[in-house]
Design a protein around this motif. Sequence first.
Motif, PDB file in Angstrom:
ATOM      1  N   VAL A 196       1.360  36.620  29.116  1.00 63.56           N
ATOM      2  CA  VAL A 196       1.206  37.960  29.689  1.00 63.56           C
ATOM      3  C   VAL A 196       2.435  38.367  30.493  1.00 63.56           C
ATOM      4  O   VAL A 196       2.788  39.553  30.559  1.00 63.56           O
ATOM      5  CB  VAL A 196      -0.080  38.081  30.537  1.00 63.56           C
ATOM      6  N   ALA A 197       3.131  37.390  31.104  1.00 68.79           N
ATOM      7  CA  ALA A 197       4.370  37.704  31.818  1.00 68.79           C
ATOM      8  C   ALA A 197       5.444  38.164  30.825  1.00 68.79           C
ATOM      9  O   ALA A 197       6.200  39.105  31.099  1.00 68.79           O
ATOM     10  CB  ALA A 197       4.851  36.499  32.612  1.00 68.79           C
ATOM     11  N   ALA A 198       5.502  37.500  29.664  1.00 69.97           N
ATOM     12  CA  ALA A 198       6.433  37.931  28.617  1.00 69.97           C
ATOM     13  C   ALA A 198       6.096  39.346  28.163  1.00 69.97           C
ATOM     14  O   ALA A 198       6.990  40.187  27.956  1.00 69.97           O
ATOM     15  CB  ALA A 198       6.372  36.967  27.432  1.00 69.97           C
ATOM     16  N   PHE A 199       4.816  39.620  28.002  1.00 69.46           N
ATOM     17  CA  PHE A 199       4.335  40.948  27.612  1.00 69.46           C
ATOM     18  C   PHE A 199       4.814  41.999  28.612  1.00 69.46           C
ATOM     19  O   PHE A 199       5.315  43.066  28.242  1.00 69.46           O
ATOM     20  CB  PHE A 199       2.803  40.902  27.552  1.00 69.46           C
ATOM     21  N   TYR A 215       9.909  33.882  27.294  1.00 67.16           N
ATOM     22  CA  TYR A 215       9.718  33.849  28.749  1.00 67.16           C
ATOM     23  C   TYR A 215       9.230  32.448  29.091  1.00 67.16           C
ATOM     24  O   TYR A 215       8.120  32.056  28.723  1.00 67.16           O
ATOM     25  CB  TYR A 215       8.691  34.900  29.169  1.00 67.16           C
ATOM     26  N   LEU A 216      10.052  31.683  29.778  1.00 61.92           N
ATOM     27  CA  LEU A 216       9.709  30.308  30.139  1.00 61.92           C
ATOM     28  C   LEU A 216       9.156  30.297  31.552  1.00 61.92           C
ATOM     29  O   LEU A 216       9.835  30.689  32.504  1.00 61.92           O
ATOM     30  CB  LEU A 216      10.953  29.424  30.038  1.00 61.92           C
ATOM     31  N   TYR A 217       7.916  29.883  31.692  1.00 59.99           N
ATOM     32  CA  TYR A 217       7.231  29.908  32.997  1.00 59.99           C
ATOM     33  C   TYR A 217       6.937  28.485  33.462  1.00 59.99           C
ATOM     34  O   TYR A 217       6.462  27.655  32.685  1.00 59.99           O
ATOM     35  CB  TYR A 217       5.916  30.692  32.882  1.00 59.99           C
ATOM     36  N   GLY A 218       7.213  28.217  34.741  1.00 61.15           N
ATOM     37  CA  GLY A 218       6.945  26.893  35.270  1.00 61.15           C
ATOM     38  C   GLY A 218       6.159  26.923  36.562  1.00 61.15           C
ATOM     39  O   GLY A 218       6.292  27.842  37.370  1.00 61.15           O
ATOM     40  N   ASP A 219       5.325  25.926  36.746  1.00 53.90           N
ATOM     41  CA  ASP A 219       4.708  25.592  38.041  1.00 53.90           C
ATOM     42  C   ASP A 219       4.635  24.074  38.048  1.00 53.90           C
ATOM     43  O   ASP A 219       5.657  23.414  38.029  1.00 53.90           O
ATOM     44  CB  ASP A 219       3.358  26.281  38.248  1.00 53.90           C
ATOM     45  N   PHE A 330      13.636  33.112  32.695  1.00 51.05           N
ATOM     46  CA  PHE A 330      13.127  31.981  33.470  1.00 51.05           C
ATOM     47  C   PHE A 330      12.237  32.504  34.595  1.00 51.05           C
ATOM     48  O   PHE A 330      12.714  33.162  35.521  1.00 51.05           O
ATOM     49  CB  PHE A 330      14.281  31.169  34.057  1.00 51.05           C
ATOM     50  N   GLY A 331      10.926  32.194  34.506  1.00 51.87           N
ATOM     51  CA  GLY A 331       9.980  32.660  35.514  1.00 51.87           C
ATOM     52  C   GLY A 331       9.306  31.516  36.245  1.00 51.87           C
ATOM     53  O   GLY A 331       9.370  30.362  35.829  1.00 51.87           O
ATOM     54  N   GLY A 332       8.625  31.842  37.352  1.00 53.72           N
ATOM     55  CA  GLY A 332       7.975  30.802  38.148  1.00 53.72           C
ATOM     56  C   GLY A 332       9.007  29.826  38.694  1.00 53.72           C
ATOM     57  O   GLY A 332      10.112  30.208  39.088  1.00 53.72           O
ATOM     58  N   GLY A 369       9.848  40.041  38.779  1.00 53.38           N
ATOM     59  CA  GLY A 369       9.661  38.964  39.744  1.00 53.38           C
ATOM     60  C   GLY A 369       8.323  38.278  39.595  1.00 53.38           C
ATOM     61  O   GLY A 369       7.824  38.069  38.481  1.00 53.38           O
ATOM     62  N   GLU A 370       7.708  37.963  40.726  1.00 54.74           N
ATOM     63  CA  GLU A 370       6.424  37.264  40.709  1.00 54.74           C
ATOM     64  C   GLU A 370       5.271  38.161  40.275  1.00 54.74           C
ATOM     65  O   GLU A 370       4.160  37.675  40.034  1.00 54.74           O
ATOM     66  CB  GLU A 370       6.140  36.670  42.088  1.00 54.74           C
ATOM     67  N   ASP A 371       5.519  39.459  40.176  1.00 55.87           N
ATOM     68  CA  ASP A 371       4.463  40.375  39.731  1.00 55.87           C
ATOM     69  C   ASP A 371       4.294  40.394  38.218  1.00 55.87           C
ATOM     70  O   ASP A 371       3.352  41.016  37.716  1.00 55.87           O
ATOM     71  CB  ASP A 371       4.757  41.797  40.211  1.00 55.87           C
TER      72      ASP A 371
END
Length: 393
Positions: A196-199, A215-219, A330-332, A369-371
Amino acid sequence: MRPAPSQDEVRRQNLGALLRHVHVHGATTRAELTTTLRLNRSTIGALTADLTAVGLVSEGTPKETGRAGRPSLVVRPESNRVYAYAYSVEVDRLRAARVGLGGAVLDRRDLDRPRGLLAAEAAPLLAGAVKEMQQTVPADAICVGAGVAVCGMVRRDDGLVRLGPTTGWVDEPIGAALGAELGIGVPITVGNVADVAAFAEHTRGVAAGCDNVIYLYGDVGVGAGIIAGGRRLTGHGGYGGEVGHMKVVRDGLPCECGARGCWETEIGEHGLLRAAGRSDARGREALLAVFDAADRGDARAQTAVRQAGDWLGFGIANLVNVFNPEMLIFGGTMRDLYLASAAQIRSRLNSNALGACLEHVRLRTPQLGEDAPLIGAAELAFERLLADPLDVG
């Protein structure tokens, strides 16, 4: 042979196209809509009249035109009146927002999430946040749906979270649990947080206009949202994008998914903190402390960041070779790691990826960003409205 669409079907398609354009691009003149949608002026006038009648858009004259003659009316989304609820279930926090048509975040609430909190326990907390926000909602406002972004593998058909190793969820019905708590009678759509962040970034962020995006997301873990040919690539059941579970080390470290040697064991939270000698710590702040220590010259932290950056570059080289994206975001926590080790990542990427695939790829951080997960979750909710605007309410 498929029959030609009826006049009613054509009208609804045109209404959806016009509303989608205004939703994504904001206030737009009738003249611009005529050019963009390739419809004549009378048709645009009729469509905007229909959308105005049901309260989805409003029309007005522009403040200044700088041109002689009668100015073209401006069509605006009714952001304060038409909205969706968006939720993001993350490893250490829960977030809820009310997002207006047009993508504006109108209200929001952030809550701490103890690790191990299940869907049945998270749903009342999110519902409580929504009830707080509902106190300031205009009386004539319309909620068109709700979307949820979750760290985990989400079944497309019904939104069941089949597996969320980092959240501790197995077959958790977060959509159904939220629906029962909220009782607002609108559809609730659930999606993977990276997807959904990529969307969101593809619709209205840094990747707008790009048809091939990762969109690469990490936690604690790592996942990817993939846009291929302008479409979200989620796989047969909706489980695509679990790139953190690519095997990169034979008989490597154990992963929370139950396997060994997964990519996220080297670049995720646990791997980075372990390499920095901080295995007892956890969470985003602990990771930021490692990056800060590395920046201040701490040798062990520098080694940990350099090692994680090298593994990150190794993995994205494989993704670039497979998907040939125009942009990689690069997200998160992957954003933090990218900013801390960009040179290392680029070096590994350049040495491992095919030259032809590297020619046009751009590395970026999220514009939203984080949104991004929240806005992406709202976009999921708006999809039904944009497909058939006259079905609102």
